[in-house]
Write a protein that holds these residues in place. Structure first.
Motif, PDB file in Angstrom:
ATOM      1  N   VAL A   8      38.675  36.254  38.223  1.00 29.55           N
ATOM      2  CA  VAL A   8      37.830  36.338  38.823  1.00 29.55           C
ATOM      3  C   VAL A   8      36.187  35.951  37.633  1.00 29.55           C
ATOM      4  CG1 VAL A   8      36.488  38.371  39.949  1.00 29.55           C
ATOM      5  CG2 VAL A   8      38.013  38.618  40.140  1.00 29.55           C
ATOM      6  N   LEU A   9      35.839  35.292  38.631  1.00 29.62           N
ATOM      7  CA  LEU A   9      34.772  34.310  37.900  1.00 29.62           C
ATOM      8  C   LEU A   9      33.806  33.509  38.628  1.00 29.62           C
ATOM      9  CD1 LEU A   9      35.532  31.253  38.824  1.00 29.62           C
ATOM     10  CD2 LEU A   9      37.391  31.446  36.909  1.00 29.62           C
ATOM     11  N   THR A  62      44.427  40.523  50.622  1.00 32.99           N
ATOM     12  CA  THR A  62      42.749  41.474  50.108  1.00 32.99           C
ATOM     13  C   THR A  62      41.441  40.995  50.550  1.00 32.99           C
ATOM     14  OG1 THR A  62      43.617  42.410  47.456  1.00 32.99           O
ATOM     15  CG2 THR A  62      41.227  42.293  48.204  1.00 32.99           C
ATOM     16  N   GLU A  63      40.476  41.320  50.730  1.00 32.72           N
ATOM     17  CA  GLU A  63      39.422  40.985  51.165  1.00 32.72           C
ATOM     18  C   GLU A  63      38.371  40.240  50.493  1.00 32.72           C
ATOM     19  OE1 GLU A  63      35.070  42.272  54.064  1.00 32.72           O
ATOM     20  OE2 GLU A  63      36.828  43.360  53.528  1.00 32.72           O
ATOM     21  N   LYS A  64      38.125  38.896  50.595  1.00 32.48           N
ATOM     22  CA  LYS A  64      37.414  38.545  49.535  1.00 32.48           C
ATOM     23  C   LYS A  64      35.839  37.972  50.154  1.00 32.48           C
ATOM     24  CE  LYS A  64      41.725  36.112  47.743  1.00 32.48           C
ATOM     25  NZ  LYS A  64      42.321  36.807  48.832  1.00 32.48           N
ATOM     26  N   PRO A  65      35.292  39.091  49.669  1.00 32.64           N
ATOM     27  CA  PRO A  65      33.873  39.161  49.912  1.00 32.64           C
ATOM     28  C   PRO A  65      32.737  38.464  49.275  1.00 32.64           C
ATOM     29  CG  PRO A  65      33.827  41.255  48.959  1.00 32.64           C
ATOM     30  CD  PRO A  65      35.689  40.118  49.255  1.00 32.64           C
ATOM     31  N   GLU A  66      31.748  37.720  49.816  1.00 37.54           N
ATOM     32  CA  GLU A  66      30.943  36.515  49.207  1.00 37.54           C
ATOM     33  C   GLU A  66      29.748  37.304  48.334  1.00 37.54           C
ATOM     34  OE1 GLU A  66      28.681  34.299  52.099  1.00 37.54           O
ATOM     35  OE2 GLU A  66      31.040  33.358  53.124  1.00 37.54           O
ATOM     36  N   LEU A  67      30.277  37.080  47.400  1.00 36.81           N
ATOM     37  CA  LEU A  67      29.493  37.961  46.088  1.00 36.81           C
ATOM     38  C   LEU A  67      28.844  37.349  45.727  1.00 36.81           C
ATOM     39  CD1 LEU A  67      31.674  40.796  44.835  1.00 36.81           C
ATOM     40  CD2 LEU A  67      30.245  40.592  46.298  1.00 36.81           C
ATOM     41  N   LYS A  68      27.151  37.477  44.548  1.00 32.07           N
ATOM     42  CA  LYS A  68      26.874  36.071  43.798  1.00 32.07           C
ATOM     43  C   LYS A  68      27.151  36.708  42.440  1.00 32.07           C
ATOM     44  CE  LYS A  68      22.891  35.191  45.347  1.00 32.07           C
ATOM     45  NZ  LYS A  68      21.535  34.581  45.597  1.00 32.07           N
ATOM     46  N   GLY A  69      27.486  35.213  41.902  1.00 36.68           N
ATOM     47  CA  GLY A  69      28.075  35.577  40.594  1.00 36.68           C
ATOM     48  C   GLY A  69      26.362  35.856  39.136  1.00 36.68           C
ATOM     49  N   GLY A 111      25.097  33.661  37.313  1.00 35.90           N
ATOM     50  CA  GLY A 111      24.225  32.520  37.547  1.00 35.90           C
ATOM     51  C   GLY A 111      23.988  32.308  38.607  1.00 35.90           C
ATOM     52  N   GLY A 112      24.077  32.791  39.700  1.00 37.48           N
ATOM     53  CA  GLY A 112      23.524  32.465  41.821  1.00 37.48           C
ATOM     54  C   GLY A 112      24.686  31.779  41.919  1.00 37.48           C
ATOM     55  N   GLY A 113      25.805  31.440  41.485  1.00 37.64           N
ATOM     56  CA  GLY A 113      27.202  30.949  42.055  1.00 37.64           C
ATOM     57  C   GLY A 113      27.901  32.079  42.810  1.00 37.64           C
ATOM     58  N   PRO A 114      28.264  31.750  43.680  1.00 42.59           N
ATOM     59  CA  PRO A 114      29.802  32.509  44.631  1.00 42.59           C
ATOM     60  C   PRO A 114      30.662  32.887  43.593  1.00 42.59           C
ATOM     61  CG  PRO A 114      30.279  30.105  44.821  1.00 42.59           C
ATOM     62  CD  PRO A 114      28.607  30.301  44.062  1.00 42.59           C
ATOM     63  N   VAL A 115      31.084  33.936  43.833  1.00 39.90           N
ATOM     64  CA  VAL A 115      32.127  35.041  42.252  1.00 39.90           C
ATOM     65  C   VAL A 115      34.113  34.232  43.362  1.00 39.90           C
ATOM     66  CG1 VAL A 115      33.222  36.841  41.697  1.00 39.90           C
ATOM     67  CG2 VAL A 115      31.267  36.592  41.960  1.00 39.90           C
ATOM     68  N   LYS A 116      34.243  33.441  42.675  1.00 35.97           N
ATOM     69  CA  LYS A 116      35.515  33.356  43.397  1.00 35.97           C
ATOM     70  C   LYS A 116      37.080  33.887  42.745  1.00 35.97           C
ATOM     71  CE  LYS A 116      33.360  28.755  43.136  1.00 35.97           C
ATOM     72  NZ  LYS A 116      33.613  27.097  42.596  1.00 35.97           N
TER      73      LYS A 116
END
Length: 275
Positions: free
Chosen positions: A47-48, A23-30, A32-37
């Motif tokens: 997913v956090l 699965t492609e793991k796009p760069e999403l902003k979480g 709190g402003g950090g990346p979703v991992k």
């Protein structure tokens, strides 16, 4: 995972590690402003995103949720993130603001509830959550009850043969009967509807009705129900809704169906927030 003393983990959902695949793991902003991992925990994954513990501690959250603008913005973000990953692979969504102070607390929950999580993920695979709201026109339904309800019609006929004085006394009884039959009719209409939809459903959850101040229709809400259906049954589900609405139009019934939603109401753990 290296963390500072004030870094917490905000968890959007849990999935099976094998479902992620390539699965492609796009760069999403979480939130709190950090990346979703996507973090692996043996055969499960979470997913956090990392958040500032001083901003997302329980005390601050309790205060912030009273701010309607803050709540709307962050709840929408939570939903959008969950919905995005739900399209990628089966995901068991966590409640809004599910936060863990430490990585090992999340690990403990996943370990202790491993079998339950796996069963839920397997159960939710290939299914969607939809919300059904049933409305009825008060005027049309009352008109139907007053002119076609057997009990009401029978009492009116009896009254017609009574002396004028007795008719006056029976009017109160008739008014009470109309109200009773109105409520019975509403319940019966919903029972008929849900019975016809049951072949397409694997689960249902009836929720509290909304008042007219919370809806954009003039009709009265009769039922507010979340249902879980197989994706392959979507067409049959919507055709059944259309058929039911057509059959009940004389009584002023209509249906509002929204979704598909992530299965929020069918994936709860005994404890999904371990802050």
């Amino acid at each position: 995972m290296a963390q500072t003393a004030t870094t917490f983990l905000y968890v959007y959902g849990i999935c099976a590690a094998t479902d992620i695949g390539e699965t492609e793991k796009p760069e999403l902003k979480g939130i709190g402003g950090g990346p979703v991992k996507i973090s692996m925990y043996n055969d499960l994954a979470a997913v956090l995103t990392e958040v500032d513990g001083e901003v997302f501690c329980q005390e601050q959250i309790d205060r912030q949720v009273k701010d309607a603008d803050w709540l709307k913005k962050h709840a929408f973000h939570h939903h959008e993130t969950v919905a995005f990953f739900q399209l990628q692979f089966p995901l068991m969504p966590m409640s809004f603001c599910t936060i863990f102070e430490q990585d090992n607390k999340l690990q403990t929950l996943l370990t202790n509830q491993h079998d339950d999580i796996m069963r839920k993920l397997d159960y939710l695979r290939g299914k969607e959550e939809w919300n059904i709201k049933m409305f009825c026109s008060p005027e049309l339904l009352r008109d139907f009850v007053q002119h076609k309800n057997p009990s009401v019609v029978s009492l009116e006929q009896e009254m017609g043969a009574m002396p004028k004085g007795k008719q006056f006394l029976m009017k109160k009884k008739l008014a009470m009967l109309v109200e009773t039959e109105l409520e019975r009719e509403k319940n019966e209409l919903w029972l008929q509807a849900i019975t016809r939809l049951e072949p397409m459903m694997t689960a249902q959850l009836l929720r509290q009705n909304w008042g007219r101040d919370m809806t954009d229709v003039t009709e009265e809400m009769v039922a507010n129900c979340d249902v879980l259906i197989k994706k392959e049954d979507d067409d049959k589900f919507f055709k059944a809704i259309e058929s039911i609405e057509e059959d009940m139009k004389e009584k002023g019934c209509l249906f509002h169906v929204t979704g598909p939603w992530p299965p929020y109401h069918f994936s709860k753990l005994e404890k999904d927030n371990a802050q």
